[in-house]
Design a protein around this motif. Structure first.
Motif, PDB file in Angstrom:
ATOM      1  N   SER A  37     -17.057 -18.130 -87.152  1.00 51.64           N
ATOM      2  CA  SER A  37     -16.675 -19.536 -86.980  1.00 51.64           C
ATOM      3  C   SER A  37     -16.374 -19.859 -85.516  1.00 51.64           C
ATOM      4  CB  SER A  37     -15.478 -19.894 -87.873  1.00 51.64           C
ATOM      5  OG  SER A  37     -14.273 -19.341 -87.385  1.00 51.64           O
ATOM      6  N   GLU A  49     -19.915 -27.504 -73.874  1.00 54.05           N
ATOM      7  CA  GLU A  49     -20.138 -28.558 -74.856  1.00 54.05           C
ATOM      8  C   GLU A  49     -21.624 -28.875 -74.922  1.00 54.05           C
ATOM      9  OE1 GLU A  49     -18.039 -30.191 -76.928  1.00 54.05           O
ATOM     10  OE2 GLU A  49     -16.470 -28.816 -76.301  1.00 54.05           O
ATOM     11  N   ARG A 105      -6.079 -21.278 -82.814  1.00 49.53           N
ATOM     12  CA  ARG A 105      -6.808 -21.129 -84.073  1.00 49.53           C
ATOM     13  C   ARG A 105      -6.469 -19.813 -84.760  1.00 49.53           C
ATOM     14  NH1 ARG A 105     -12.845 -22.916 -84.298  1.00 49.53           N
ATOM     15  NH2 ARG A 105     -13.432 -22.421 -86.400  1.00 49.53           N
ATOM     16  N   ALA A 165     -19.797 -20.221 -83.905  1.00 44.29           N
ATOM     17  CA  ALA A 165     -20.413 -21.471 -84.366  1.00 44.29           C
ATOM     18  C   ALA A 165     -19.803 -22.680 -83.670  1.00 44.29           C
ATOM     19  CB  ALA A 165     -20.272 -21.598 -85.884  1.00 44.29           C
ATOM     20  N   ASP A 166     -18.516 -22.627 -83.401  1.00 41.07           N
ATOM     21  CA  ASP A 166     -17.816 -23.743 -82.754  1.00 41.07           C
ATOM     22  C   ASP A 166     -17.814 -23.636 -81.233  1.00 41.07           C
ATOM     23  OD1 ASP A 166     -17.366 -24.780 -85.252  1.00 41.07           O
ATOM     24  OD2 ASP A 166     -15.315 -24.021 -85.392  1.00 41.07           O
ATOM     25  N   ARG A 167     -18.586 -22.685 -80.691  1.00 43.44           N
ATOM     26  CA  ARG A 167     -18.759 -22.504 -79.250  1.00 43.44           C
ATOM     27  C   ARG A 167     -17.463 -22.108 -78.530  1.00 43.44           C
ATOM     28  NH1 ARG A 167     -24.037 -24.397 -78.303  1.00 43.44           N
ATOM     29  NH2 ARG A 167     -23.834 -24.295 -76.059  1.00 43.44           N
ATOM     30  N   LEU A 168     -16.518 -21.526 -79.260  1.00 43.46           N
ATOM     31  CA  LEU A 168     -15.298 -21.043 -78.616  1.00 43.46           C
ATOM     32  C   LEU A 168     -15.514 -19.676 -77.972  1.00 43.46           C
ATOM     33  CD1 LEU A 168     -12.558 -22.225 -81.095  1.00 43.46           C
ATOM     34  CD2 LEU A 168     -13.098 -23.147 -78.833  1.00 43.46           C
ATOM     35  N   GLN A 193      -7.350 -22.383 -77.041  1.00 43.45           N
ATOM     36  CA  GLN A 193      -7.874 -22.838 -78.334  1.00 43.45           C
ATOM     37  C   GLN A 193      -8.092 -21.665 -79.285  1.00 43.45           C
ATOM     38  OE1 GLN A 193     -11.058 -25.873 -78.221  1.00 43.45           O
ATOM     39  NE2 GLN A 193     -10.741 -25.800 -76.002  1.00 43.45           N
ATOM     40  N   THR A 211     -20.826 -21.470 -74.241  1.00 40.72           N
ATOM     41  CA  THR A 211     -19.496 -22.001 -74.567  1.00 40.72           C
ATOM     42  C   THR A 211     -19.294 -23.392 -74.008  1.00 40.72           C
ATOM     43  OG1 THR A 211     -18.568 -20.833 -72.655  1.00 40.72           O
ATOM     44  CG2 THR A 211     -18.420 -19.742 -74.805  1.00 40.72           C
TER      45      THR A 211
END
Length: 112
Positions: A27, A110, A76, A30-33, A72, A108
């Motif tokens: 995850s 946006e 999380r 997938a969320d580019r973190l 972040q 990573t």
């Protein structure tokens, strides 16, 4: 390379359930973190918690990410991790292939 080295790092996370850690990490990617996760490995952790010493198997992962995304990732992890105080530590990347470091930055960022 100095610019990329100032911006990237490795984040280590451990968890009691290696399968949970794989899905959690998926995850984050997938969320580019983070751009990538490496070294999914079973480990043995020995630690003191609330006055007792524990000796337990855990999972460990190393994430490659931007330094500015670490808060972040920590937030999380604290929100979703099964432990009250999860292990999340950041290590500097002091050298590396410029193409790989640039790839971390690109993956990573946006989406355009």
């Amino acid at each position: 390379m100095a610019r990329a080295l100032d911006e990237v790092c490795e984040v280590i996370i451990t968890a009691p359930d290696p399968d949970w850690l794989v899905e959690f990490t998926r995850s984050l990617v997938a969320d580019r973190l983070c751009a990538a996760a490496h070294n999914f490995a079973p480990i043995r952790s020995i630690y003191r918690w609330q006055g007792e010493i524990y000796d337990r198997p855990e999972g460990r992962v190393a994430l490659h990410t931007r330094r500015d995304l670490v808060p972040q990732i920590i937030e999380r992890t604290n929100r979703e991790h099964p432990y009250e105080v999860p292990c999340v530590v950041t290590l500097p990347i002091t050298s590396g292939d410029q193409k790989y470091l640039n790839w971390i930055l690109a993956e990573t960022a946006e989406p355009a």
